[in-house]
Motif scaffolding. Structure first.
Motif, mmCIF file in Angstrom:
data_model
loop_
_atom_site.group_PDB
_atom_site.id
_atom_site.type_symbol
_atom_site.label_atom_id
_atom_site.label_comp_id
_atom_site.label_asym_id
_atom_site.label_seq_id
_atom_site.Cartn_x
_atom_site.Cartn_y
_atom_site.Cartn_z
ATOM 1 N N LYS A 104 56.209 66.798 -49.787
ATOM 2 C CA LYS A 104 55.902 65.595 -48.998
ATOM 3 C C LYS A 104 54.405 65.351 -48.923
ATOM 4 N N LEU A 105 53.627 66.417 -48.840
ATOM 5 C CA LEU A 105 52.169 66.258 -48.877
ATOM 6 C C LEU A 105 51.717 65.748 -50.249
ATOM 7 N N PRO A 134 47.504 59.523 -53.896
ATOM 8 C CA PRO A 134 47.515 58.206 -54.539
ATOM 9 C C PRO A 134 47.887 58.307 -56.014
ATOM 10 N N GLY A 135 48.787 57.447 -56.432
ATOM 11 C CA GLY A 135 49.205 57.403 -57.832
ATOM 12 C C GLY A 135 50.257 58.428 -58.215
ATOM 13 N N TRP A 136 50.694 59.256 -57.278
ATOM 14 C CA TRP A 136 51.693 60.279 -57.587
ATOM 15 C C TRP A 136 53.058 59.632 -57.748
ATOM 16 N N LYS A 137 53.771 60.018 -58.779
ATOM 17 C CA LYS A 137 55.129 59.532 -59.018
ATOM 18 C C LYS A 137 56.034 60.731 -59.228
ATOM 19 N N ALA A 138 57.213 60.669 -58.673
ATOM 20 C CA ALA A 138 58.141 61.798 -58.724
ATOM 21 C C ALA A 138 58.629 62.080 -60.145
ATOM 22 N N GLU A 197 57.197 67.276 -65.655
ATOM 23 C CA GLU A 197 56.108 68.216 -65.904
ATOM 24 C C GLU A 197 56.415 69.625 -65.395
ATOM 25 N N ILE A 198 57.110 69.743 -64.271
ATOM 26 C CA ILE A 198 57.361 71.074 -63.711
ATOM 27 C C ILE A 198 58.576 71.760 -64.319
#
Length: 164
Positions: free
Chosen positions: A76-77, A82-86, A92-93
């Motif tokens: 959640k943090l 800014p600009g983070w997309k799930a 990537e992970i």
């Protein structure tokens, strides 16, 4: 002899520049030789969280010392960045399915969602980022290591079957 056309002058200028370029390269080669150990040290330092290898990571058996609630809090943090997309982050992970991610995030409690692949993959990500940023372990994390030396189980304990 002076060139007759502008194009001849332009062609001769780069040729002169090319002739002087190797001299500069020789000078930089000498300085590069003295910088070589520094470059080797810089290449050893990880540039990305992906460059960090955790113990037992190849076997998929890295002990987890953050509970599910803590991982959800960290995600959640991360969402507030800014600009983070799930979707790109999940890819990537470890190629986590967005449905799996959504189910994990809807869970609540310390143990709910432990069997979900998002839990393990996100823990690995956050641990590598912590190492990359040279951050210390939190007091809660150190306490979890003392209480669970082999890490938290990757199963929902609430739903575990007990055989008699």
């Amino acid at each position: 002899m002076a060139p007759k056309r502008k194009s001849d002058a332009m062609e001769s200028a780069p040729a002169e520049a090319k002739a002087s370029a190797p001299k500069k390269a020789r000078v930089s080669d000498a300085s590069d030789a003295s910088d070589a150990p520094t470059d080797a040290k810089a290449s050893k330092k990880p540039q990305s969280w992906k460059d960090i290898k955790l113990e037992k990571e190849d076997e998929g058996a890295v002990p987890i010392y953050d509970d599910c609630g803590e991982i959800r809090r960290k995600i959640k943090l991360l969402q507030q960045t800014p600009g983070w997309k799930a979707s790109p982050w999940l890819k990537e992970i470890g190629g986590i399915n967005s449905n799996s991610y959504n189910r994990f995030m809807k869970e609540s409690g310390k143990n709910d969602g432990a069997a979900n692949g998002t839990y393990y993959a996100a823990y690995i990500y956050f641990e590598k980022v912590r190492i990359l940023e040279n951050k210390k372990k939190t007091a809660k994390r150190l306490e979890n290591e003392k209480q669970n030396p082999s890490g938290f189980p990757r199963e929902n304990r609430r739903y575990a079957w007990v055989r008699a």
